[in-house]
Design an enzyme around this catalytic site. Structure first.
Site, PDB file in Angstrom:
ATOM      1  CG  ASP A   1     -11.648 -26.907  96.438  1.00 49.36           C
ATOM      2  OD1 ASP A   1     -11.658 -28.001  97.040  1.00 49.36           O
ATOM      3  OD2 ASP A   1     -11.260 -25.851  96.964  1.00 49.36           O
TER       4      ASP A   1
ATOM      5  N   GLY B   1      -9.216 -16.114 103.340  1.00 48.81           N
ATOM      6  CA  GLY B   1      -9.003 -17.417 102.723  1.00 48.81           C
ATOM      7  C   GLY B   1      -7.539 -17.702 102.533  1.00 48.81           C
TER       8      GLY B   1
ATOM      9  CB  VAL C   1     -14.000 -12.230 101.368  1.00 49.88           C
ATOM     10  CG1 VAL C   1     -15.370 -11.779 100.862  1.00 49.88           C
ATOM     11  CG2 VAL C   1     -13.455 -13.356 100.500  1.00 49.88           C
TER      12      VAL C   1
END
Length: 828
Positions: A129, A20, A25
């Protein structure tokens, strides 16, 4: 980091799952429980505080539709980790790349997301978001959807960690308050994003999309998205209305939080459909939607240009994995003040830009936008302004459509060439070039300033065009001017015609013929200053005497005094100087001199002031005419003022023995604005007729040497005698686009239609559906009532007419007098 590495003595890395903006991750195994987890490891130390905040917020959220928190902590190298439940499946963004969802599935999914947000809202957490990539679908059961990524979430009870001027979130899913860069947003910002999410699940397109960040932000603020039921016929009207409420510009018009939105979505699932929306040709549709011309000014008051890079471009195209940031300065007071002078309100955008939209009528609104831009750049010399004009669908809001994409793209294109000034698009340049000076820097057109009224008229295809078809009118003007000079007696001519018929060209041709035999003073009416006392005469005197508003006051006073001293008798100079100076804003007493007794009395009595100004202008013009014949041009008198009209009337009456020639140009509405204009002085009213076929053909062949007979005939027929339309069609052919209606022509036609009553415009839109010819009975059917009275009004205004060759059995058949009117009405 590699497979087998253990984080915090607990989580064993198995494989990388994704990368990201600020973290990576990994899929890992929790040694304490044996379960698979998603392990998020901070990649940028600069984002440490935000990362920790996400972990802390998630630790306090326990809801079946929010990704489950497991643990978080610090690493020995200064980094941090966050462990969450591992979710198989795919994100909603991935699903939507393949297909849209069924209406019921989309409502179920968004209701579950709404409940998750509502739970967070009840604990003071705003996500900020919400977007498809932050919704995970572990299975085909949409009840199991999970909301991810609270990385930029905010808790009401804490100080917002986002700095002022930081664009936080994904542009395509921001609420208007976020698009404006507001620091304090509440749960209703998430509700707006939920509406965007639902819109995209049903249509596979975002409600607000553009090629740049600024285009997206501007559309969020100003544009109403296409109603979803128009894109998906299976969406029931009540669902469409619910989506519209989620996307309301005003936060107070939206559901108060995610839970209320979820309840409304669940009710919508249970409510049976009442069928598809009515067709566009219905009376309701004719009432609601219109297409208008809009001028938009986009300002960059000093924002770093790096936001135009690849990162910003991806954000603008709704790359769901991007957290865009850009520096935004505070809205400058100078911009706000300048905009207020022009009756508009600037919209600050979260990326640092400022947007100002101008509604009006064709070239008039472009003129207003140009003058506003010049005023702003004067106050802020480092400002870059981009001005564009184009079509927009008007509903309840003030949309900008594709126009803002074009303007934003023009700014990106222009930025490497110029860092400050005013860039204009092609449509605006054409509408402005008669009144403003423009220059070219490669492909970029730059607005320099207001053009002097005596400068040559615009060119066509880069070269002067011949004046055709106006020989009779010019001969009559020559004759009246000769009579004025020979008999030394005032004369006046009113040149009257609709916009685009060539009034300015005839005026220019006459001035060119007499300039070596007379002095020419010019005042030009303007929609912004319409009605301002003595405005046209003030302009005429100031231009003739070289008095500019940006010169120091003492310089302007000296120039006025010097010119008055040349011809006005000495005993009348002070009176003339005082009161002419008062009229044009150059008070003769500003230098500390004590005002005369007449001036002191006049300043207490407006009527007396008017009388004294009349007397002073009489003296001035009598003195000027005694030295040399004077041509006073009052251009666009329909935007003039009563004091000027009355003063000119008095001059025509009183200045016998003076060669004063007054040439006024105006649109036909001058008859309503100033009835019986100067009728006591035998003013010659000279109407300009439509350009004849042969002169029109001559112009086409002069500018397009290679044009075939068919092209010449087509252009002349389409122009219908309007000189401006013909010139724009010639431009279009030269540029290789002869099939579409030029935007500049649409702007001119729209300007005329915009002045009509709204019901008259509605009748025109209904009539346009039938084609160039239509029937009153058919229009009545579409609008749901008789249209005869309005059709009669439109006929009187020469917009429609009975078909000339109609016989008795077709007595109700009508046609648009000009094909462009029908084309413009169709697009409305």
């Amino acid at each position: 980091m590699h497979a087998g590495f253990v984080v915090a003595d607990r989580f064993e890395i198995e494989a990388r799952a994704g990368v990201g903006g600020m973290a990576t991750v990994w899929r890992a195994r929790d040694r304490s429980t044996g379960e698979t987890v998603a392990l998020k490891l901070l990649g940028e130390l600069a984002e440490h505080e935000r990362f920790v905040r996400e972990a802390e917020l998630l630790a306090h959220l326990d809801h079946p539709n929010i990704v489950r928190y497991i643990a978080h902590g610090e690493l020995s190298d200064g980094g941090a980790f966050l462990a969450m439940e591992w979710l198989e499946g795919e994100s909603l963004a991935e699903r939507l790349r393949r297909e849209s969802l069924g209406v019921a599935d989309a409502l179920v999914l968004c209701a579950r997301v709404g409940r998750a947000l509502g739970y967070a809202h009840s604990r003071g957490v705003i996500h900020r978001d919400v977007k498809p990539s932050n919704v995970m679908l572990p299975s085909d059961d949409f009840d199991e959807a999970r909301v991810l990524d609270f990385g930029i979430a905010r808790q009401k009870v804490r100080r917002d960690l986002t700095q002022t001027g930081m664009l936080v979130g994904t542009p395509g899913y921001m609420a208007p308050e976020q698009a404006r860069g507001a620091r304090d947003v509440d749960a209703r910002a998430d509700v707006f994003a939920l509406g965007c999410l639902l819109y995209k699940t049903l249509t596979q397109r975002a409600p607000f999309a553009g090629n740049t960040v600024v285009a997206v932000l501007a559309k969020i603020l100003l544009e109403e998205p296409t109603p979803v039921e128009r894109l998906r016929p299976d969406v029931a009207p009540h669902v469409g209305r619910l989506i519209a409420s989620l996307l309301a510009k005003d936060p107070l018009a939206r559901p108060s939080d995610g839970m209320e939105a979820a309840v409304l979505l669940e009710r919508a699932i249970l409510r049976p459909s009442s069928g598809p929306p009515p067709p566009l040709e219905s009376a309701d549709a004719l009432t609601t939607f219109e297409q208008r011309m809009l001028s938009v000014l986009l300002l960059d008051v000093g924002v770093p240009s790096d936001r135009y890079g690849a990162k910003a471009a991806r954000a603008a195209m709704n790359a769901d994995d991007l957290d865009a940031t850009a520096t935004m300065p505070l809205l400058a007071d100078a911009v706000r003040a300048c905009a207020a002078d022009f009756g508009v309100v600037p919209e600050p955008l979260a990326d640092g830009s400022i947007l100002i939209a101008f509604r009006g009528a064709g070239a008039e609104q472009a003129t207003r936008a140009a003058k506003c831009a010049l005023a702003i750049v004067k106050e802020m010399p480092g400002c870059l302004a981009v001005l564009g004009t184009g079509r927009a669908m008007v509903d309840a809001g003030v949309p900008v459509g594709e126009l803002i994409d074009r303007i934003a793209g023009l700014r990106v294109h222009a930025t490497p060439r110029i860092s400050a000034g005013i860039v204009v698009d092609g449509v605006s340049a054409t509408l402005l070039e008669e009144r403003f000076s423009l220059t070219q820097d490669g492909p970029v057109q730059i607005l320099v300033g207001v053009r002097d009224a005596g400068e040559p008229v615009r060119t066509l295809l880069g070269k002067p065009s011949p004046c055709v078809g106006r020989e009779r009118e010019l001969a009559e003007l020559d004759a009246v001017f000769e009579e004025c000079v020979t008999e030394e007696s005032p004369r006046a001519v009113l040149l009257k015609a609709p916009s685009g018929f060539g009034k300015s060209r005839v005026r220019y041709e006459l001035v060119a013929r007499v300039r070596d035999r007379a002095q020419v003073w010019t005042g030009r009416g303007d929609s912004m200053s319409a009605g301002a006392p003595f405005d046209l005469l003030t302009q005429a005197i100031s231009r003739a005497y070289g008095i500019r508003g940006d010169d120091p006051i003492d310089v302007r006073r000296q120039r006025l005094a010097a010119r008055i001293a040349r011809h006005v008798p000495e005993e009348k100079r002070r009176h003339t100087l005082e009161f002419v100076g008062e009229m044009i804003g150059v008070s003769a007493t500003d230098d500390g001199q004590e005002p005369s007794a007449p001036m002191r009395a006049a300043r207490k009595d407006p009527v007396l002031m008017g009388d004294q100004i009349h007397a002073a202008v009489h003296e001035l013009l009598r003195a000027e005419c005694s030295a040399y014949p004077l041509v006073l041009v009052l251009e666009d008198l329909h935007w003039g003022d009563i004091p000027t009209v009355k003063l000119v009337d008095a001059l025509l009456r009183d200045l016998q023995g003076c060669p004063l020639f007054v040439l006024a140009t105006a649109r036909p509405e001058i008859d309503d604005l100033f009835p019986r204009l100067w009728e006591d002085h035998s003013v010659l009213v000279l109407p300009l007729r439509e350009l004849g076929r042969k002169p029109a053909e001559k112009l086409v062949r002069a500018m397009l040497a290679d044009a075939t007979d068919d092209i010449v005939k087509s252009l002349v027929t389409r122009a219908g005698g309007n000189a401006f339309y013909l010139e724009e069609l010639i431009r279009a052919v030269a540029q290789g686009d002869a099939s579409t209606l030029p935007e500049t022509v649409l702007a001119t036609v729209a300007a005329r239609l915009d002045r009509l009553d709204p019901e008259a415009r509605r009748i025109l839109r209904a009539a346009s559906i039938f084609g160039q010819a239509f029937w009153a009975r058919g229009v009545a059917t579409l609008v749901g009532g008789s249209a005869d009275d309005w059709i009669a009004t439109l006929s009187m205004q020469e917009i429609v007419q009975a078909r000339p060759e109609s016989r008795f059995e077709r007595e109700h058949e009508l046609v648009f007098r000009h094909s462009f009117v029908r084309e413009a009405a169709t697009r409305r």
